[in-house]
Design a protein around this motif. Structure first.
Motif, PDB file in Angstrom:
ATOM      1  N   VAL A 127       0.849  -1.187   0.000  1.00 33.92           N
ATOM      2  CA  VAL A 127       0.000   0.000   0.000  1.00 33.92           C
ATOM      3  C   VAL A 127       0.886   1.238   0.000  1.00 33.92           C
ATOM      4  CG1 VAL A 127      -1.760   1.299   1.260  1.00 33.92           C
ATOM      5  CG2 VAL A 127      -1.845  -1.208   1.221  1.00 33.92           C
ATOM      6  N   ILE A 128       0.707   2.064  -1.014  1.00 29.16           N
ATOM      7  CA  ILE A 128       1.469   3.305  -1.162  1.00 29.16           C
ATOM      8  C   ILE A 128       0.469   4.410  -1.494  1.00 29.16           C
ATOM      9  CG2 ILE A 128       3.253   4.515  -2.472  1.00 29.16           C
ATOM     10  CD1 ILE A 128       4.362   1.685  -3.211  1.00 29.16           C
ATOM     11  N   ASP A 129       0.541   5.501  -0.739  1.00 23.74           N
ATOM     12  CA  ASP A 129      -0.366   6.623  -0.975  1.00 23.74           C
ATOM     13  C   ASP A 129       0.236   7.702  -1.870  1.00 23.74           C
ATOM     14  OD1 ASP A 129      -2.281   5.462   0.790  1.00 23.74           O
ATOM     15  OD2 ASP A 129      -1.222   6.324   2.502  1.00 23.74           O
ATOM     16  N   LEU A 130       1.572   7.790  -1.882  1.00 23.98           N
ATOM     17  CA  LEU A 130       2.252   8.808  -2.696  1.00 23.98           C
ATOM     18  C   LEU A 130       3.697   8.366  -2.905  1.00 23.98           C
ATOM     19  CD1 LEU A 130       2.139  11.732  -3.973  1.00 23.98           C
ATOM     20  CD2 LEU A 130       3.001  12.562  -1.763  1.00 23.98           C
ATOM     21  N   VAL A 131       4.192   8.587  -4.119  1.00 22.95           N
ATOM     22  CA  VAL A 131       5.598   8.328  -4.437  1.00 22.95           C
ATOM     23  C   VAL A 131       6.299   9.668  -4.573  1.00 22.95           C
ATOM     24  CG1 VAL A 131       7.205   7.342  -6.114  1.00 22.95           C
ATOM     25  CG2 VAL A 131       5.036   6.179  -5.650  1.00 22.95           C
TER      26      VAL A 131
END
Length: 143
Positions: free
Chosen positions: A56-60
């Protein structure tokens, strides 16, 4: 929530930065600001498998010039997965407006990077950002 802070949408960050001191400082102050750093990596070859996984990644947060290639490739992989991207670089690429939610110019103050993340979060939530920090360009059409 009365008199409380609104719950963040952007919590889990992937940091792709090949300058060790910048990566260390970024991880430190973002963790201190209660963000979760999924990983701090310095290569395109390490970023792509993480983006292909179910992490789970919300922003790179990605630099454009990396040791083994271009952060633009990381941004494309994130975009394919539906994960917003912020370029954090000395020179924002022309493709940024179609690949990223925004572009933060280096060097930057920690508070400005956090404000840029909050601006992207506001746009994702359909609101107007409270503040656009110095050195940050928001690309609303890409959010």
């Amino acid at each position: 929530m009365l008199f409380g802070k609104k719950k963040r949408q952007i919590v889990r960050l992937l940091v792709v930065e090949d300058e060790p001191l910048v990566a260390f400082d970024t991880e430190y102050f973002l963790t201190d600001a209660n963000f979760t750093i999924v990983a701090t990596i310095d290569r395109v070859a390490e970023a792509l498998p993480i983006l292909a996984s179910d992490t789970v990644i919300d922003l790179v947060l990605v630099d454009v010039n990396l040791a083994d290639g271009s952060g633009i490739d990381v941004a494309r992989a994130a975009q394919d997965r539906g994960v917003p991207v912020m370029f954090v670089t000395g020179s924002c690429p022309v493709e940024a407006t179609t690949l990223a939610a925004g572009c933060m110019a280096k060097p930057y103050a920690p508070r400005d990077l956090i404000a840029a993340i909050e601006a992207i979060e506001a746009m994702l939530g359909g609101s107007k950002p409270k503040r656009i920090p110095s050195g940050f360009t928001l690309f609303p059409a890409s959010v």
